[in-house]
Scaffold this motif. Structure first.
Motif, PDB file in Angstrom:
ATOM      1  N   ASP A 153       0.783 -34.508  31.006  1.00 26.73           N
ATOM      2  CA  ASP A 153       0.241 -33.089  31.899  1.00 26.73           C
ATOM      3  C   ASP A 153      -0.468 -32.019  31.265  1.00 26.73           C
ATOM      4  O   ASP A 153       0.256 -31.510  29.809  1.00 26.73           O
ATOM      5  N   SER A 154      -1.282 -31.162  31.257  1.00 27.07           N
ATOM      6  CA  SER A 154      -1.997 -29.740  30.698  1.00 27.07           C
ATOM      7  C   SER A 154      -0.332 -28.939  29.917  1.00 27.07           C
ATOM      8  O   SER A 154      -0.109 -28.425  31.042  1.00 27.07           O
ATOM      9  N   THR A 155      -0.342 -28.482  28.576  1.00 24.96           N
ATOM     10  CA  THR A 155       0.619 -27.629  28.189  1.00 24.96           C
ATOM     11  C   THR A 155       0.023 -26.758  29.012  1.00 24.96           C
ATOM     12  O   THR A 155      -0.993 -26.517  29.380  1.00 24.96           O
ATOM     13  N   PRO A 156       1.450 -25.309  29.679  1.00 23.45           N
ATOM     14  CA  PRO A 156       0.952 -24.045  30.262  1.00 23.45           C
ATOM     15  C   PRO A 156       0.516 -23.191  29.287  1.00 23.45           C
ATOM     16  O   PRO A 156       0.821 -23.649  27.680  1.00 23.45           O
ATOM     17  N   GLU A 157      -0.461 -22.578  29.879  1.00 26.46           N
ATOM     18  CA  GLU A 157      -1.107 -22.090  28.404  1.00 26.46           C
ATOM     19  C   GLU A 157      -0.130 -20.687  27.657  1.00 26.46           C
ATOM     20  O   GLU A 157      -0.026 -20.720  26.764  1.00 26.46           O
ATOM     21  N   GLU A 158       0.508 -20.661  27.768  1.00 27.69           N
ATOM     22  CA  GLU A 158       1.328 -19.696  27.174  1.00 27.69           C
ATOM     23  C   GLU A 158       2.189 -19.969  25.705  1.00 27.69           C
ATOM     24  O   GLU A 158       2.505 -19.779  24.981  1.00 27.69           O
ATOM     25  N   ALA A 159       2.519 -22.021  26.720  1.00 26.22           N
ATOM     26  CA  ALA A 159       3.045 -22.540  25.024  1.00 26.22           C
ATOM     27  C   ALA A 159       2.115 -22.626  24.417  1.00 26.22           C
ATOM     28  O   ALA A 159       1.910 -23.484  23.126  1.00 26.22           O
ATOM     29  N   THR A 160       0.813 -22.764  25.082  1.00 21.63           N
ATOM     30  CA  THR A 160      -0.682 -23.548  24.800  1.00 21.63           C
ATOM     31  C   THR A 160      -0.678 -22.317  22.845  1.00 21.63           C
ATOM     32  O   THR A 160      -1.222 -22.821  22.301  1.00 21.63           O
ATOM     33  N   ARG A 161      -0.485 -20.974  23.106  1.00 12.95           N
ATOM     34  CA  ARG A 161      -0.585 -19.901  22.743  1.00 12.95           C
ATOM     35  C   ARG A 161       0.082 -20.482  21.764  1.00 12.95           C
ATOM     36  O   ARG A 161      -0.374 -20.165  20.743  1.00 12.95           O
ATOM     37  N   ALA A 162       1.355 -20.503  22.436  1.00  9.67           N
ATOM     38  CA  ALA A 162       2.579 -20.504  20.870  1.00  9.67           C
ATOM     39  C   ALA A 162       2.344 -21.633  19.796  1.00  9.67           C
ATOM     40  O   ALA A 162       2.369 -21.365  18.660  1.00  9.67           O
ATOM     41  N   HIS A 163       0.942 -22.835  20.468  1.00  7.72           N
ATOM     42  CA  HIS A 163       1.421 -23.780  19.242  1.00  7.72           C
ATOM     43  C   HIS A 163       0.232 -23.251  18.092  1.00  7.72           C
ATOM     44  O   HIS A 163       0.161 -23.488  17.145  1.00  7.72           O
ATOM     45  N   VAL A 164      -0.868 -22.683  19.326  1.00  8.45           N
ATOM     46  CA  VAL A 164      -2.185 -22.183  18.341  1.00  8.45           C
ATOM     47  C   VAL A 164      -1.511 -20.969  17.264  1.00  8.45           C
ATOM     48  O   VAL A 164      -2.604 -21.119  16.139  1.00  8.45           O
ATOM     49  N   THR A 165      -0.735 -20.096  18.013  1.00 11.27           N
ATOM     50  CA  THR A 165      -0.178 -19.629  16.673  1.00 11.27           C
ATOM     51  C   THR A 165       0.704 -19.974  15.291  1.00 11.27           C
ATOM     52  O   THR A 165       0.084 -19.520  14.661  1.00 11.27           O
ATOM     53  N   TYR A 166       1.370 -20.839  15.582  1.00 10.94           N
ATOM     54  CA  TYR A 166       1.998 -21.673  14.928  1.00 10.94           C
ATOM     55  C   TYR A 166       0.860 -22.493  13.922  1.00 10.94           C
ATOM     56  O   TYR A 166       1.121 -22.501  12.660  1.00 10.94           O
ATOM     57  N   ARG A 167      -0.505 -22.864  14.170  1.00 15.03           N
ATOM     58  CA  ARG A 167      -0.976 -23.718  13.300  1.00 15.03           C
ATOM     59  C   ARG A 167      -1.666 -22.909  12.661  1.00 15.03           C
ATOM     60  O   ARG A 167      -1.317 -22.933  10.994  1.00 15.03           O
TER      61      ARG A 167
END
Length: 213
Positions: A153-167
């Motif tokens: 599944d495509s990861t929800p936008e909010e969770a994706t933003r959390a991953h981008v911030t972490y990286r």
């Protein structure tokens, strides 16, 4: 150098999971719109794959697979299943392994794609509506054999933003640690062998095309 504090902030582990496997793997990316046939030839791209598990070794209760890409920060897909969901996958794919061995099976397929890219393929078929399917395929010279297929599944936008911030923060933190380590080495060399430090700086200037003072 201790990166444990950076790893503790990983949103992939926020639900109590721990990282079982993480590597960049060559993927062939294809897209499909609705019921149309997927593209016959896709684009080759390095995709970072992370497998996370919950539960003790040999008795996992949940397995999660995440896909992301450095070339597109908002490319993020997730495959998440527990023992009950695996039973349906096992029956549909006719898998002969138990749930405890599922992460190792995925790992082995991914490593095969890295070590033998002409014989083993990882093809990600992306739906424009959001979902995706990952096919592991073996090239048998005279035909292609599908080894395993899983839905993501495509990861929800909010969770994706959390991953981008972490990286971003993790990369920034690693850079700061490396710079601090380099400063410590420079200080030590300056005390122990100043002429060597001067030589290293001159060589660095030469590589950059800058004349020594």
């Amino acid at each position: 150098m201790d990166f444990s504090q950076l790893e503790d902030a990983d949103p992939s582990c926020a639900d109590g999971s721990r990282v079982f496997y993480e590597r960049e793997v060559p993927f062939e990316l294809r897209s499909v719109d609705g019921l149309e046939t997927p593209e016959e030839v896709g684009t080759l791209e390095a995709v970072r794959v992370k497998i996370c598990v919950q539960g003790p070794d040999g008795a996992y209760t949940n397995v999660k697979i995440e896909l992301c890409s450095e070339s597109n920060l908002f490319f993020h897909y997730t495959h998440d299943l527990d023992t009950a969901a695996y039973a349906a996958l096992q029956e549909g794919q006719r898998l002969m392994v138990d749930f405890k061995d599922y992460p190792a099976v995925i790992q082995r397929n991914l490593n095969n794609c890295i070590k033998q890219p002409h014989a083993f393929l990882a093809v990600l078929v992306m739906q424009k509506t959001g979902g995706a399917r990952l096919d592991f395929i073996q090239n048998m010279e005279y035909k292609f054999v599908e080894l395993l297929s899983i839905d993501l599944d495509s990861t929800p936008e909010e969770a994706t933003r959390a991953h981008v911030t972490y990286r971003y923060n993790a990369m920034k933190g690693r850079l700061a640690l490396c710079q601090a380590r380099l400063a410590d080495v420079n200080a030590l060399v300056k005390i122990k062998n100043p002429s060597l430090l001067l030589q290293l700086k001159n060589e660095e200037r030469s590589r950059k095309g800058v004349r020594s003072p």
